[in-house]
Design a protein around this motif. Structure first.
Motif, short mmCIF file in Angstrom:
data_model
loop_
_atom_site.label_atom_id
_atom_site.label_comp_id
_atom_site.label_asym_id
_atom_site.label_seq_id
_atom_site.Cartn_x
_atom_site.Cartn_y
_atom_site.Cartn_z
N GLY A 175 0.81 -1.22 0.00
CA GLY A 175 0.00 0.00 0.00
C GLY A 175 0.84 1.26 0.00
O GLY A 175 0.52 2.24 -0.67
N LEU A 187 -5.04 2.45 1.02
CA LEU A 187 -4.24 1.61 0.13
C LEU A 187 -3.50 0.52 0.90
O LEU A 187 -3.34 -0.59 0.40
CB LEU A 187 -3.26 2.48 -0.66
CG LEU A 187 -3.88 3.37 -1.73
CD1 LEU A 187 -2.84 4.36 -2.27
CD2 LEU A 187 -4.46 2.54 -2.85
N GLN A 188 -3.06 0.83 2.12
CA GLN A 188 -2.43 -0.19 2.95
C GLN A 188 -3.42 -1.31 3.29
O GLN A 188 -3.08 -2.49 3.25
CB GLN A 188 -1.89 0.41 4.24
CG GLN A 188 -0.68 1.27 4.06
CD GLN A 188 -0.26 1.94 5.36
OE1 GLN A 188 -1.08 2.18 6.24
NE2 GLN A 188 1.02 2.26 5.46
N GLY A 190 -4.01 -3.37 0.20
CA GLY A 190 -2.84 -4.23 0.02
C GLY A 190 -2.87 -5.41 0.98
O GLY A 190 -2.58 -6.55 0.59
#
Length: 91
Positions: free
Chosen positions: A43, A65-66, A69
């Motif tokens: 991410g 985004l982390q 991911g």
């Protein structure tokens, strides 16, 4: 101290990812933390590529985004773990 935070954040992201993914995952807790850390790194890499890794205030896009991911890595890692262990996934 940064390694401790990476492990804590990885574990939290991994557990959230396991809660999001439907069905029961077969991976142990330690592997959940490892996959969460890898998802966090993925991410961060994506956030850097998009230019949103370091903004003023809370980096919501980077954190999202982390998490994405972590979901991807936990899902793929659980499938690989189940295949190696020979356990059929239910769900």
């Amino acid at each position: 101290m940064s390694w401790l935070w990476a492990i804590i954040v990885g574990l939290v992201l991994g557990l959230i990812a396991k809660a999001i993914i439907p069905g029961k995952q077969q991976i142990p807790l330690w592997l959940t933390a490892v996959f969460g850390i890898l998802g966090s790194v993925l991410g961060n890499w994506a956030a850097t590529g998009m230019g949103v890794n370091d903004t003023g205030g809370i980096d919501w896009t980077r954190h999202l985004l982390q998490l994405v991911g972590a979901v991807i890595v936990v899902a793929l890692g659980d499938a690989a773990w189940s295949a190696v262990r020979g356990k059929k996934q239910t769900g």
